[in-house]
Design a protein around this motif. Structure first.
Motif, PDB file in Angstrom:
ATOM      1  N   GLY A 168       0.819  -1.231  -0.092  1.00 27.13           N
ATOM      2  CA  GLY A 168       0.062   0.161  -0.019  1.00 27.13           C
ATOM      3  C   GLY A 168       0.833   1.264   0.063  1.00 27.13           C
ATOM      4  N   VAL A 169       0.313   2.323  -0.422  1.00 30.68           N
ATOM      5  CA  VAL A 169       0.776   3.526  -0.466  1.00 30.68           C
ATOM      6  C   VAL A 169      -0.051   4.684   0.243  1.00 30.68           C
ATOM      7  CG1 VAL A 169       1.556   5.387  -2.009  1.00 30.68           C
ATOM      8  CG2 VAL A 169       1.776   3.101  -2.674  1.00 30.68           C
ATOM      9  N   TRP A 170       0.617   5.580   1.103  1.00 31.96           N
ATOM     10  CA  TRP A 170      -0.183   6.450   1.531  1.00 31.96           C
ATOM     11  C   TRP A 170      -0.269   7.946   0.736  1.00 31.96           C
ATOM     12  CZ3 TRP A 170      -2.999   6.225   5.839  1.00 31.96           C
ATOM     13  CH2 TRP A 170      -2.837   5.100   6.831  1.00 31.96           C
ATOM     14  N   GLU A 171      -1.218   8.512   0.673  1.00 30.48           N
ATOM     15  CA  GLU A 171      -1.237   9.830   0.092  1.00 30.48           C
ATOM     16  C   GLU A 171      -2.260  11.180   0.978  1.00 30.48           C
ATOM     17  OE1 GLU A 171      -2.888  10.778  -4.317  1.00 30.48           O
ATOM     18  OE2 GLU A 171      -4.330  10.282  -3.143  1.00 30.48           O
ATOM     19  N   ILE A 172      -1.148  12.153   0.953  1.00 26.68           N
ATOM     20  CA  ILE A 172      -1.924  13.637   1.647  1.00 26.68           C
ATOM     21  C   ILE A 172      -2.233  14.344   0.471  1.00 26.68           C
ATOM     22  CG2 ILE A 172      -1.231  15.492   2.815  1.00 26.68           C
ATOM     23  CD1 ILE A 172       0.410  13.643   4.662  1.00 26.68           C
ATOM     24  N   SER A 173      -3.419  14.929   0.648  1.00 30.03           N
ATOM     25  CA  SER A 173      -3.895  15.869  -0.342  1.00 30.03           C
ATOM     26  C   SER A 173      -4.314  17.032   0.333  1.00 30.03           C
ATOM     27  CB  SER A 173      -5.176  15.290  -1.313  1.00 30.03           C
ATOM     28  OG  SER A 173      -5.547  16.127  -2.165  1.00 30.03           O
ATOM     29  N   LEU A 174      -4.123  18.334  -0.315  1.00 32.87           N
ATOM     30  CA  LEU A 174      -4.558  19.430   0.403  1.00 32.87           C
ATOM     31  C   LEU A 174      -5.478  20.167  -0.915  1.00 32.87           C
ATOM     32  CD1 LEU A 174      -0.924  20.371   1.674  1.00 32.87           C
ATOM     33  CD2 LEU A 174      -2.935  19.520   2.849  1.00 32.87           C
ATOM     34  N   SER A 175      -6.264  20.996  -0.517  1.00 30.32           N
ATOM     35  CA  SER A 175      -7.170  21.668  -1.729  1.00 30.32           C
ATOM     36  C   SER A 175      -7.754  22.844  -0.974  1.00 30.32           C
ATOM     37  CB  SER A 175      -8.272  20.483  -1.969  1.00 30.32           C
ATOM     38  OG  SER A 175      -7.861  19.409  -2.230  1.00 30.32           O
ATOM     39  N   PRO A 176      -7.577  23.900  -1.810  1.00 27.97           N
ATOM     40  CA  PRO A 176      -8.451  25.219  -1.327  1.00 27.97           C
ATOM     41  C   PRO A 176      -9.573  25.187  -2.064  1.00 27.97           C
ATOM     42  CG  PRO A 176      -6.608  25.892  -2.772  1.00 27.97           C
ATOM     43  CD  PRO A 176      -6.586  24.137  -2.506  1.00 27.97           C
ATOM     44  N   ILE A 177     -10.763  25.566  -1.833  1.00 30.29           N
ATOM     45  CA  ILE A 177     -12.064  25.113  -2.363  1.00 30.29           C
ATOM     46  C   ILE A 177     -12.961  26.314  -2.183  1.00 30.29           C
ATOM     47  CG2 ILE A 177     -14.109  23.623  -2.352  1.00 30.29           C
ATOM     48  CD1 ILE A 177     -12.416  21.350  -1.344  1.00 30.29           C
ATOM     49  N   TYR A 178     -13.614  26.484  -3.303  1.00 30.39           N
ATOM     50  CA  TYR A 178     -14.994  27.376  -3.155  1.00 30.39           C
ATOM     51  C   TYR A 178     -16.368  26.910  -3.131  1.00 30.39           C
ATOM     52  CZ  TYR A 178     -18.317  30.810  -4.048  1.00 30.39           C
ATOM     53  OH  TYR A 178     -19.381  31.832  -3.743  1.00 30.39           O
ATOM     54  N   SER A 179     -17.299  27.000  -2.418  1.00 28.63           N
ATOM     55  CA  SER A 179     -18.336  26.055  -2.047  1.00 28.63           C
ATOM     56  C   SER A 179     -19.332  26.966  -2.362  1.00 28.63           C
ATOM     57  CB  SER A 179     -18.357  25.102  -0.925  1.00 28.63           C
ATOM     58  OG  SER A 179     -19.400  24.520  -0.711  1.00 28.63           O
ATOM     59  N   TYR A 180     -20.702  26.563  -2.817  1.00 31.25           N
ATOM     60  CA  TYR A 180     -22.053  27.333  -2.901  1.00 31.25           C
ATOM     61  C   TYR A 180     -23.120  26.451  -2.352  1.00 31.25           C
ATOM     62  CZ  TYR A 180     -25.878  29.903  -4.448  1.00 31.25           C
ATOM     63  OH  TYR A 180     -27.082  30.398  -4.474  1.00 31.25           O
ATOM     64  N   HIS A 237     -29.263  28.433   1.335  1.00 39.33           N
ATOM     65  CA  HIS A 237     -28.858  29.478   1.936  1.00 39.33           C
ATOM     66  C   HIS A 237     -28.342  30.818   0.985  1.00 39.33           C
ATOM     67  CE1 HIS A 237     -28.482  26.906   5.209  1.00 39.33           C
ATOM     68  NE2 HIS A 237     -28.991  27.881   5.954  1.00 39.33           N
ATOM     69  N   SER A 238     -28.277  30.441  -0.243  1.00 34.47           N
ATOM     70  CA  SER A 238     -27.788  31.511  -1.240  1.00 34.47           C
ATOM     71  C   SER A 238     -26.436  31.969  -0.845  1.00 34.47           C
ATOM     72  CB  SER A 238     -28.939  32.486  -1.513  1.00 34.47           C
ATOM     73  OG  SER A 238     -29.875  32.053  -2.107  1.00 34.47           O
ATOM     74  N   GLU A 239     -25.388  31.147  -0.383  1.00 35.38           N
ATOM     75  CA  GLU A 239     -24.226  31.458   0.162  1.00 35.38           C
ATOM     76  C   GLU A 239     -23.168  30.970  -0.389  1.00 35.38           C
ATOM     77  OE1 GLU A 239     -24.527  31.515   4.525  1.00 35.38           O
ATOM     78  OE2 GLU A 239     -24.055  29.212   4.413  1.00 35.38           O
ATOM     79  N   GLY A 240     -21.958  31.609  -0.687  1.00 37.74           N
ATOM     80  CA  GLY A 240     -20.624  31.064  -1.068  1.00 37.74           C
ATOM     81  C   GLY A 240     -19.680  30.980   0.166  1.00 37.74           C
ATOM     82  N   LEU A 241     -18.962  29.833   0.209  1.00 35.74           N
ATOM     83  CA  LEU A 241     -17.654  29.752   1.114  1.00 35.74           C
ATOM     84  C   LEU A 241     -16.542  29.434   0.937  1.00 35.74           C
ATOM     85  CD1 LEU A 241     -18.421  26.769   3.122  1.00 35.74           C
ATOM     86  CD2 LEU A 241     -20.517  27.666   2.532  1.00 35.74           C
ATOM     87  N   PHE A 242     -15.390  29.763   1.391  1.00 34.55           N
ATOM     88  CA  PHE A 242     -14.151  28.972   1.050  1.00 34.55           C
ATOM     89  C   PHE A 242     -13.979  27.998   2.066  1.00 34.55           C
ATOM     90  CE2 PHE A 242     -14.090  33.293  -0.757  1.00 34.55           C
ATOM     91  CZ  PHE A 242     -13.269  33.045  -2.136  1.00 34.55           C
ATOM     92  N   LYS A 243     -13.211  26.870   1.635  1.00 33.37           N
ATOM     93  CA  LYS A 243     -12.975  25.944   2.507  1.00 33.37           C
ATOM     94  C   LYS A 243     -11.555  25.659   2.153  1.00 33.37           C
ATOM     95  CE  LYS A 243     -16.126  22.928   0.888  1.00 33.37           C
ATOM     96  NZ  LYS A 243     -17.061  21.778   0.806  1.00 33.37           N
ATOM     97  N   SER A 244     -10.986  24.740   3.282  1.00 26.52           N
ATOM     98  CA  SER A 244      -9.606  24.098   2.987  1.00 26.52           C
ATOM     99  C   SER A 244      -9.853  22.725   3.265  1.00 26.52           C
ATOM    100  CB  SER A 244      -8.462  24.820   3.991  1.00 26.52           C
ATOM    101  OG  SER A 244      -8.683  24.888   5.078  1.00 26.52           O
ATOM    102  N   GLU A 245      -9.398  21.754   2.425  1.00 24.88           N
ATOM    103  CA  GLU A 245      -9.788  20.498   2.692  1.00 24.88           C
ATOM    104  C   GLU A 245      -8.361  19.679   2.652  1.00 24.88           C
ATOM    105  OE1 GLU A 245     -13.341  18.194   0.992  1.00 24.88           O
ATOM    106  OE2 GLU A 245     -11.628  18.020  -0.753  1.00 24.88           O
TER     107      GLU A 245
END
Length: 159
Positions: free
Chosen positions: A30-42, A46-54
């Protein structure tokens, strides 16, 4: 409720592991993987946008099948809101496409709030300049009482 979530997590990991072994015949290391993501979500309700870090931590049982966890930190207008944690199964459909699917839980920030269960799904395009690094765009959603649709980019490191 916590007992139910832990039971689902255990069943998911066992089933992913058994399926990966059955498909591969002889299990690869097996292999381990780390993933980082900046995300924009709607959030349509609630008719709202938000930023997330995943942040994803995935263990690849074979080159095709993996499983892991995703932690998402959310912001609206610079203020922190409920974070999410998800148990995910991952499938490398092709060399350039990966799909993630799992159970998502929104963690309440204040006492008395209820957590929200949902279904996490995501598609990632992977460009791989070398064996240990991949990056690319992603799209996905969390289907729940507070459904979100999102897009972003990811950078992943295997070790």
């Amino acid at each position: 409720m916590i007992k139910s979530i832990l039971t689902l997590i255990t069943i998911s990991f066992i089933s992913i592991n058994c399926f990966a072994q059955e498909e591969a015949g002889e299990v690869e290391k097996g292999v381990w993987e780390i993933s980082l993501s900046p995300i924009y979500s709607y959030v349509p309700s609630h008719s709202e946008g938000l930023f997330k870090s995943e942040f994803h931590l995935t263990y690849w049982f074979t080159h095709e099948w993996g499983g892991g966890v995703s932690y998402t930190h959310k912001f609206i207008d610079g203020s922190e809101i409920n974070d999410d944690i998800a148990l995910i199964g991952s499938w490398n459909v092709t060399k350039y496409l990966m799909l993630n699917l799992g159970l998502n839980y929104s963690i309440p920030k204040k006492g008395g709030e209820e957590g929200i269960l949902g279904i996490y799904n995501e598609a990632e395009i992977n460009f791989r300049p070398n064996k240990w690094l991949s990056f690319g765009p992603l799209v996905g959603s969390v289907i729940s009482k507070r459904t979100e649709f999102y897009t972003g980019v990811h950078v992943s490191f295997e070790f």
